[in-house]
Design a protein around this motif. Structure first.
Motif, mmCIF file in Angstrom:
data_model
loop_
_atom_site.group_PDB
_atom_site.id
_atom_site.type_symbol
_atom_site.label_atom_id
_atom_site.label_comp_id
_atom_site.label_asym_id
_atom_site.label_seq_id
_atom_site.Cartn_x
_atom_site.Cartn_y
_atom_site.Cartn_z
ATOM 1 N N VAL A 5 36.772 20.775 20.496
ATOM 2 C CA VAL A 5 36.827 21.518 19.240
ATOM 3 C C VAL A 5 35.552 21.226 18.463
ATOM 4 N N LEU A 16 43.574 22.311 14.227
ATOM 5 C CA LEU A 16 43.454 22.705 15.622
ATOM 6 C C LEU A 16 43.854 21.574 16.565
ATOM 7 N N THR A 27 42.162 16.497 23.596
ATOM 8 C CA THR A 27 41.133 17.033 22.702
ATOM 9 C C THR A 27 39.989 16.041 22.459
ATOM 10 N N THR A 29 36.310 16.165 19.713
ATOM 11 C CA THR A 29 35.732 16.951 18.623
ATOM 12 C C THR A 29 34.246 16.661 18.450
#
Length: 231
Positions: A5, A16, A27, A29
């Motif tokens: 992300v 998100l 995830t 980032t």
């Protein structure tokens, strides 16, 4: 599946990441363009959510850099909604273009659709026709399982369950979904039978009931193949 992300708005990133984790994704980032390029090359995500307006290097620049050596799917996120912006984004290699504000649920649906089209689900050795995770290798051509090189006997139901998990890594599957995919039908009265099959399958692949390495229980929902095995 791993999702990178990239956005400099902390609130958007937090929302998100929360939705993605809830849906079973791993995830990472990045808050600026240069970090995004570096993270993408080192972490090797399965898909990237990329904001257009970024410090250091904008999203279009990031997309161009990533496309030099990777075909990872990229969804552009932007507050601008002009045809020219969309065309430019798609022409430089983006796979989709989502305008802010957007629905996280719609974005998740777009992620799934793109991954279905562009990524083989699970890690497959095309030459050997094998699905692998950790020390597990499921040989599709002769329906055999090897764990640490040793052949393990599976029942037809156990085989189908393991194949389903390996082709849907890190995706939470309900008991009804498992039965429907394995047996071809789903009845609520039979969904608990999955627990017995999972218990037996765990024993055969060397999974601990208390701390399973591969097949993890998602309480109140079902099971999933642990995503960290693909990191």
């Amino acid at each position: 599946m791993k999702v990178l992300v990239v956005d400099d708005d902390e609130k958007i990133v937090k929302v998100l990441v929360t939705y993605l984790i809830k849906e079973g994704y791993i995830t990472e980032t990045a808050m600026d363009g240069k970090s995004a390029v570096e993270t993408a090359r080192q972490w090797r995500p399965d898909i990237i959510l990329l904001d257009v307006m970024l410090p250091e290097l904008d999203g279009l620049g990031v997309c161009k850099e990533i496309r030099r050596d990777s075909d990872v799917p990229i969804i552009m996120l932007t507050a601008r909604d002009t045809e020219t912006d969309r065309v430019i984004g798609l022409e430089i290699g983006a796979d989709d273009y989502v305008t802010k504000p957007f629905s996280p649920r719609e974005l998740i649906a777009r992620i799934r659709a793109i991954l279905r089209r562009t990524k083989p689900e699970g890690r497959r050795d095309k030459e050997e026709n094998v699905l692998r995770v950790g020390e597990i290798a499921l040989h599709l051509h002769n329906h055999t399982l090897r764990v640490q090189g040793n052949q393990i006997e599976l029942t037809p139901t156990e085989y189908k369950l393991l194949e389903l998990f390996l082709t849907h890594p890190n995706q939470v599957l309900s008991r009804l979904q498992l039965i429907e995919n394995v047996q071809g039908y789903a009845f609520e009265g039979y969904e608990r039978t999955v627990d017995s099959h999972i218990k037996n399958l765990r024993k055969k692949i060397g999974d601990s009931y208390g701390e399973p390495r591969y097949i993890k229980t998602v309480y109140g929902v079902g099971y999933k193949l642990a995503g960290d095995q693909y990191a």
